[in-house]
Design a protein around this motif. Structure first.
Motif, PDB file in Angstrom:
ATOM      1  N   THR A 282       3.581   7.078   1.303  1.00  0.00           N
ATOM      2  CA  THR A 282       4.435   6.424   0.388  1.00  0.00           C
ATOM      3  C   THR A 282       3.465   5.866  -0.963  1.00  0.00           C
ATOM      4  O   THR A 282       3.790   4.909  -1.253  1.00  0.00           O
ATOM      5  CB  THR A 282       4.637   4.966   1.075  1.00  0.00           C
ATOM      6  OG1 THR A 282       3.653   3.999   1.437  1.00  0.00           O
ATOM      7  CG2 THR A 282       5.733   5.101   2.025  1.00  0.00           C
ATOM      8  N   TYR A 283       2.492   7.036  -1.199  1.00  0.00           N
ATOM      9  CA  TYR A 283       1.494   6.450  -2.111  1.00  0.00           C
ATOM     10  C   TYR A 283       2.183   6.476  -3.431  1.00  0.00           C
ATOM     11  O   TYR A 283       1.695   5.927  -4.472  1.00  0.00           O
ATOM     12  CB  TYR A 283       0.263   7.274  -2.188  1.00  0.00           C
ATOM     13  CG  TYR A 283       0.716   8.756  -2.412  1.00  0.00           C
ATOM     14  CD1 TYR A 283       0.707   9.326  -3.719  1.00  0.00           C
ATOM     15  CD2 TYR A 283       0.913   9.967  -1.404  1.00  0.00           C
ATOM     16  CE1 TYR A 283       0.935  10.563  -3.729  1.00  0.00           C
ATOM     17  CE2 TYR A 283       1.186  11.091  -1.396  1.00  0.00           C
ATOM     18  CZ  TYR A 283       1.147  11.433  -3.071  1.00  0.00           C
ATOM     19  OH  TYR A 283       1.631  12.852  -3.133  1.00  0.00           O
ATOM     20  N   ASN A 284       3.279   7.193  -3.464  1.00  0.00           N
ATOM     21  CA  ASN A 284       3.936   7.097  -4.879  1.00  0.00           C
ATOM     22  C   ASN A 284       5.057   6.222  -4.897  1.00  0.00           C
ATOM     23  O   ASN A 284       5.851   6.429  -5.977  1.00  0.00           O
ATOM     24  CB  ASN A 284       4.294   8.771  -5.154  1.00  0.00           C
ATOM     25  CG  ASN A 284       5.108   9.360  -4.085  1.00  0.00           C
ATOM     26  OD1 ASN A 284       5.389   8.833  -3.241  1.00  0.00           O
ATOM     27  ND2 ASN A 284       5.565  10.603  -4.152  1.00  0.00           N
ATOM     28  N   ASN A 285       5.328   5.385  -4.189  1.00  0.00           N
ATOM     29  CA  ASN A 285       6.319   4.396  -4.260  1.00  0.00           C
ATOM     30  C   ASN A 285       6.043   3.518  -5.608  1.00  0.00           C
ATOM     31  O   ASN A 285       4.914   3.390  -5.849  1.00  0.00           O
ATOM     32  CB  ASN A 285       6.613   3.946  -3.062  1.00  0.00           C
ATOM     33  CG  ASN A 285       7.232   4.617  -1.894  1.00  0.00           C
ATOM     34  OD1 ASN A 285       7.404   5.738  -2.142  1.00  0.00           O
ATOM     35  ND2 ASN A 285       7.684   3.989  -0.681  1.00  0.00           N
ATOM     36  N   ALA A 286       6.811   2.842  -5.656  1.00  0.00           N
ATOM     37  CA  ALA A 286       6.881   1.856  -6.756  1.00  0.00           C
ATOM     38  C   ALA A 286       5.708   0.730  -6.337  1.00  0.00           C
ATOM     39  O   ALA A 286       5.898   0.010  -5.407  1.00  0.00           O
ATOM     40  CB  ALA A 286       8.024   1.115  -7.171  1.00  0.00           C
ATOM     41  N   GLY A 287       4.688   0.625  -7.444  1.00  0.00           N
ATOM     42  CA  GLY A 287       3.839  -0.489  -6.892  1.00  0.00           C
ATOM     43  C   GLY A 287       2.535   0.220  -6.304  1.00  0.00           C
ATOM     44  O   GLY A 287       1.292  -0.662  -6.290  1.00  0.00           O
ATOM     45  N   ALA A 288       2.798   1.371  -5.583  1.00  0.00           N
ATOM     46  CA  ALA A 288       1.548   1.965  -4.818  1.00  0.00           C
ATOM     47  C   ALA A 288       0.547   2.635  -5.851  1.00  0.00           C
ATOM     48  O   ALA A 288       1.000   2.813  -6.934  1.00  0.00           O
ATOM     49  CB  ALA A 288       2.098   2.695  -3.933  1.00  0.00           C
ATOM     50  N   ASP A 289      -0.119   3.313  -5.251  1.00  0.00           N
ATOM     51  CA  ASP A 289      -1.496   3.801  -6.087  1.00  0.00           C
ATOM     52  C   ASP A 289      -1.129   5.016  -6.927  1.00  0.00           C
ATOM     53  O   ASP A 289      -1.444   5.294  -7.999  1.00  0.00           O
ATOM     54  CB  ASP A 289      -2.545   4.064  -5.052  1.00  0.00           C
ATOM     55  CG  ASP A 289      -3.299   2.923  -4.617  1.00  0.00           C
ATOM     56  OD1 ASP A 289      -3.022   1.706  -4.937  1.00  0.00           O
ATOM     57  OD2 ASP A 289      -4.049   3.094  -3.794  1.00  0.00           O
ATOM     58  N   GLY A 290      -0.055   5.646  -6.359  1.00  0.00           N
ATOM     59  CA  GLY A 290       0.236   6.910  -7.032  1.00  0.00           C
ATOM     60  C   GLY A 290      -0.670   8.208  -6.722  1.00  0.00           C
ATOM     61  O   GLY A 290      -0.378   9.248  -7.404  1.00  0.00           O
ATOM     62  N   HIS A 291      -1.587   7.869  -5.764  1.00  0.00           N
ATOM     63  CA  HIS A 291      -2.577   9.203  -5.447  1.00  0.00           C
ATOM     64  C   HIS A 291      -3.188   8.730  -3.971  1.00  0.00           C
ATOM     65  O   HIS A 291      -3.111   7.670  -3.700  1.00  0.00           O
ATOM     66  CB  HIS A 291      -3.744   9.319  -6.277  1.00  0.00           C
ATOM     67  CG  HIS A 291      -4.676   8.150  -6.705  1.00  0.00           C
ATOM     68  ND1 HIS A 291      -5.547   7.813  -5.977  1.00  0.00           N
ATOM     69  CD2 HIS A 291      -4.522   6.889  -7.616  1.00  0.00           C
ATOM     70  CE1 HIS A 291      -6.148   6.696  -6.140  1.00  0.00           C
ATOM     71  NE2 HIS A 291      -5.633   6.339  -7.283  1.00  0.00           N
ATOM     72  N   THR A 292      -3.865   9.770  -3.540  1.00  0.00           N
ATOM     73  CA  THR A 292      -4.186   9.472  -2.094  1.00  0.00           C
ATOM     74  C   THR A 292      -5.900   9.317  -2.130  1.00  0.00           C
ATOM     75  O   THR A 292      -6.336   9.180  -0.977  1.00  0.00           O
ATOM     76  CB  THR A 292      -3.890  10.737  -1.138  1.00  0.00           C
ATOM     77  OG1 THR A 292      -4.622  11.880  -1.977  1.00  0.00           O
ATOM     78  CG2 THR A 292      -2.412  10.656  -1.141  1.00  0.00           C
ATOM     79  N   LEU A 293      -6.697   9.379  -3.566  1.00  0.00           N
ATOM     80  CA  LEU A 293      -8.030   9.135  -3.385  1.00  0.00           C
ATOM     81  C   LEU A 293      -8.295   7.816  -2.949  1.00  0.00           C
ATOM     82  O   LEU A 293      -7.680   6.905  -3.288  1.00  0.00           O
ATOM     83  CB  LEU A 293      -8.653   9.611  -4.754  1.00  0.00           C
ATOM     84  CG  LEU A 293      -8.606  11.105  -4.830  1.00  0.00           C
ATOM     85  CD1 LEU A 293      -7.406  11.620  -5.082  1.00  0.00           C
ATOM     86  CD2 LEU A 293      -9.313  11.269  -6.218  1.00  0.00           C
ATOM     87  N   MET A 294      -9.559   7.892  -2.449  1.00  0.00           N
ATOM     88  CA  MET A 294     -10.124   6.277  -2.257  1.00  0.00           C
ATOM     89  C   MET A 294     -11.630   6.396  -2.441  1.00  0.00           C
ATOM     90  O   MET A 294     -12.386   7.278  -2.741  1.00  0.00           O
ATOM     91  CB  MET A 294     -10.120   6.130  -0.567  1.00  0.00           C
ATOM     92  CG  MET A 294      -8.641   6.059  -0.137  1.00  0.00           C
ATOM     93  SD  MET A 294      -8.611   5.918   1.644  1.00  0.00           S
ATOM     94  CE  MET A 294      -6.720   6.435   2.044  1.00  0.00           C
ATOM     95  N   TYR A 295     -12.064   5.122  -2.604  1.00  0.00           N
ATOM     96  CA  TYR A 295     -13.456   4.933  -3.096  1.00  0.00           C
ATOM     97  C   TYR A 295     -14.141   3.754  -2.448  1.00  0.00           C
ATOM     98  O   TYR A 295     -13.711   2.699  -2.640  1.00  0.00           O
ATOM     99  CB  TYR A 295     -13.572   5.012  -4.637  1.00  0.00           C
ATOM    100  CG  TYR A 295     -15.076   4.686  -5.174  1.00  0.00           C
ATOM    101  CD1 TYR A 295     -16.037   5.694  -5.127  1.00  0.00           C
ATOM    102  CD2 TYR A 295     -15.293   3.285  -5.571  1.00  0.00           C
ATOM    103  CE1 TYR A 295     -17.208   5.394  -5.406  1.00  0.00           C
ATOM    104  CE2 TYR A 295     -16.551   3.137  -6.086  1.00  0.00           C
ATOM    105  CZ  TYR A 295     -17.554   4.334  -5.984  1.00  0.00           C
ATOM    106  OH  TYR A 295     -18.864   3.601  -6.417  1.00  0.00           O
TER     107      TYR A 295
END
Length: 745
Positions: A530-543
């Motif tokens: 659900t990374y591209n749901n409203a309010g979510a990050d829009g991507h799967t990268l992490m740091y």
């Protein structure tokens, strides 16, 4: 007789000499008297002139106070003067609203007064000279008003210029800083492309590529005799034109366009009821604090988290602690705290159902566990996966006893772990069987699974699902027996950072078609993210930084709620927006210098913040890029056009539309992933921006008038006035004159 006559003649001669002497003395006395009278007259004129000179300066002091009052009256509570109306193109002039009117001030803007005006305001200043009017000084005696002097001024809005003294420190030996998180004004992009004061470095190595290189001594030996603080740009202009030490000049007649010699940015933000509040300092020793830290600064930090809407402040603190420390060991496994380690991402049970010739029903099962490493920095540690699984609820009970349980550690031969790496481990086979074929009921058959990622050195668990009986991941397999001899059933994590509770349908989900083997995604990205749901990050990268924070904007890398997968703290407007940029700080200093006012009308000045800045979904994003000068200028212009006044730094949240326009043609990322880029612009620039400064240059003239408005004395001067756009605790805008000098000094 002759003797008598001779005596008489001698007496007469002596009388003549006496007369001459007396007349000589009288002449001397007369000359002295005339000389004294002339001297007294000259002294009186000089005294009167000196008195008029003093009166002119006193008028100037009074006029300067009136200028401060007029600025306050004109600007009011606005964050910056709008460059229209009274402040056309940034210039504000004295206007006489009484009678008589005095106009046509001769030579108001001439001589070395011009050196105090940034060239960006040159046209505005020359136009303002035509409109400036004399304002009278009068007094009333017995009901009659007497004109004794007058003053006139031009005020220039210099709030949005760069500070040539931005990093003044005689002990500073660091000439430049690489552009990354926006920690220090030394990251500002001083380049000829944006600032004409800076020479093009391609033409000569000894050029003005950075103000510090020219101003301070440093280990490279570029500057032999560093200059000290400059009080005005009139002192700066000769250095640009003629060069300094062994630095080449920027060019002939290259007066400052974008610089002033002062800046002051108090710390603080304005809350919803227009009261100035102070941010909380994030504990500087965050990386070494224990998990149960309860010091005053930690408690204050957690309290402020709750104020801005992060209700799970305890676990957010642990998340920040994991982000900041240098190890790869989470402080709390069953929490959303994140370390850069391979994480359990999908669990699948593979089955093979058979009926032997003698009528024995058997089900062979094995467990496959996928881990995922979505971090942009590498990890060179070695890890294994431990799988614990148990077959349940075949009726009548399955045969095999303890042999049905899987409990084994499987090595993962990966080193280093790099971005996007998937790895699947497979357990050995276990067999469940029964001889009561006629009574077999597989409808409720299931497998309980616990999967743990274990550090090979030391054996510590760094990620897990099903660490307790209440959080076991249960995979139903019974209904699949109807489908054929071999099948798979499983569940996948939505966000692998929130994966510890196998019983939670938010964390673990079955695919839409659980009986189809194609629904499972071992070795590739899960289908139900659900990374591209409203309010979510829009991507799967992490740091994860594995170091102390460099900027408050890094809080945007952190999850803040166990019930909201893929929702890290957002710096862009939306459901996950949190005003962390206002509420937190990394520094103890109450005032900073050298920052850039985001409300500046000088687009090249704002562009120095954005130029060469990393634009990336998370730090070190492989498809990230650095903003070039054209993009930086575009964004600076779009920012002013689309946002208007920026009250607090967190108002950069509204940059989204401007960034969408700026980056429309420079990235192939899907629209859903671009908000990550937008957020990085805010995160990496916020530390260099502050709206809390109004700065004005005032050009002032005063005259002492005699009868018939004869000018008895005149004084002209230039000064700098600083003003706080915020209303401080005493209910006013703090204002002070930074410096003022008469041009005759």
């Amino acid at each position: 007789m002759r003797l008598i006559e001779k005596q008489a003649a001698r007496d007469q001669s002596r009388q003549g000499i006496a007369l001459v002497i007396v007349l000589g003395f009288l002449a001397i006395l007369l000359i002295m008297g005339v000389g004294f009278a002339v001297s007294m007259r000259v002294e009186r004129i000089i005294s009167r002139s000196a008195l008029d000179h003093i009166r002119a300066r006193q008028f100037g002091e009074a006029a300067l106070a009136r200028v401060v009052w007029d600025i306050n009256d004109s600007v009011g509570d606005a964050l910056f003067p709008k460059w229209s109306g009274d402040w056309t193109d940034g210039a504000f002039v004295s206007l006489n609203n009484s009678s008589p009117t005095f106009t046509n001030i001769p030579n108001f803007f001439y001589g070395h007064v011009t050196n105090y005006v940034p060239l960006a305001l040159w046209t505005a200043t020359t136009n303002a000279v035509k409109d400036a009017e004399w304002i009278p000084f009068t007094y009333t005696d017995n009901g009659q008003e007497h004109l004794i002097g007058r003053y006139s001024y031009i005020v220039l809005d210099c709030s949005g210029f760069l500070d040539v003294n931005f990093d003044y420190d005689p002990t500073n030996n660091h000439p430049i800083a690489s552009r990354r998180f926006g920690e220090n004004p030394r990251e500002l992009s001083f380049t000829n492309t944006l600032l004409r004061e800076i020479r093009n470095p391609n033409t000569n190595p000894r050029v003005w590529t950075n103000m510090i290189v020219c101003r301070l001594s440093n280990t490279t030996g570029l500057v032999k005799n560093p200059w000290g603080r400059l009080e005005t740009i009139a002192e700066f202009n000769p250095l640009i034109t003629r060069g300094y030490a062994n630095q080449q000049p920027a060019g002939p007649n290259t007066n400052s366009v974008n610089f002033m010699a002062y800046s002051r940015f108090p710390r603080g933000y304005v809350d919803s009821i227009n009261v100035v509040q102070q941010p909380i300092r994030i504990p500087p020793n965050m990386a070494t604090l224990p998990a149960n830290a309860s010091s005053a600064d930690v408690l204050a930090f957690k309290s402020r988290l709750q104020t801005i809407g992060i209700t799970d402040s305890d676990n957010f603190f642990l998340n920040l602690r994991d982000y900041s420390d240098s190890d790869h060991q989470p402080l709390k496994l069953d929490s959303f705290g994140t370390e850069a380690v391979p994480m359990v991402n999908e669990v699948v049970v593979s089955n093979r159902f058979t009926i032997s010739a003698s009528g024995v029903y058997s089900n062979e099962y094995r467990v496959l566990v996928e881990v995922w490493y979505p971090f942009t920095t590498a990890n060179s540690d070695n890890y294994d996966v431990r799988i614990i699984a148990r077959y349940n609820d075949m009726s009548p009970p399955e045969l095999g006893g303890a042999t049905l349980t899987i409990n084994e550690t499987i090595p993962m031969n990966v080193n280093p772990w790099t971005l996007g790496r998937f790895y699947v481990v497979t357990s050995s086979v276990r067999v469940a069987s029964t001889t009561n074929a006629a009574m077999v009921n597989f409808a409720s058959a299931n497998v309980d699974v616990s999967a743990r990622v274990v550090a090979r050195t030391g054996g510590a668990e760094v990620d897990r699902v099903g660490g307790t009986a209440a959080t076991i991941l249960n995979i139903p397999i019974g209904q699949s027996y109807e489908g054929g001899a071999s099948f798979v059933r499983g569940k996948a994590a939505d966000d692998p950072r929130i994966n510890w509770d196998g019983s939670n349908p938010i964390q673990w989900r079955e695919p839409a078609n659980p009986r189809s083997s194609s629904s499972y995604t071992l070795g590739r990205t899960n289908a139900n993210l659900t990374y591209n749901n409203a309010g979510a990050d829009g991507h799967t990268l992490m740091y994860v930084a594995d170091r102390p924070l460099n900027a408050v904007g890094e809080l945007g890398q952190l999850l803040y709620d166990a019930t909201k997968p893929w929702h890290t703290v957002s710096l862009i407007d939306g459901p996950s927006f949190m005003p962390v940029l206002d509420h937190f700080t990394l520094t103890t200093n109450e005032v900073r210098y050298g920052l850039v006012n985001p409300n500046s009308y000088i687009s090249n000045v704002v562009a120095t913040v954005y130029h060469d800045m990393p634009v990336e979904r998370v730090p070190y994003d492989p498809v990230g890029f650095r903003m070039n000068a054209t993009q930086a200028r575009t964004l600076a212009g779009q920012q002013r056009q689309n946002i208007g006044a920026i009250t607090n730094v967190s108002d950069l949240r509204f940059l989204g539309p401007s960034l969408q326009t700026t980056f429309a043609a420079i990235t192939n990322l899907p629209l859903s992933e671009r908000p990550g880029l937008y957020e990085s612009v805010v995160a990496n620039s916020a530390g260099l921006l502050s709206p809390r400064q109004q700065l004005y240059t005032v050009i002032l003239a005063t005259q002492v008038l005699g009868p018939n408005t004869n000018v008895l004395a005149e004084q002209r001067g230039v000064g700098v006035i600083w003003r706080d756009p915020y209303i401080t605790s005493n209910g006013v805008h703090q204002t002070f004159v930074r410096n003022f000098r008469w041009l005759t000094e």
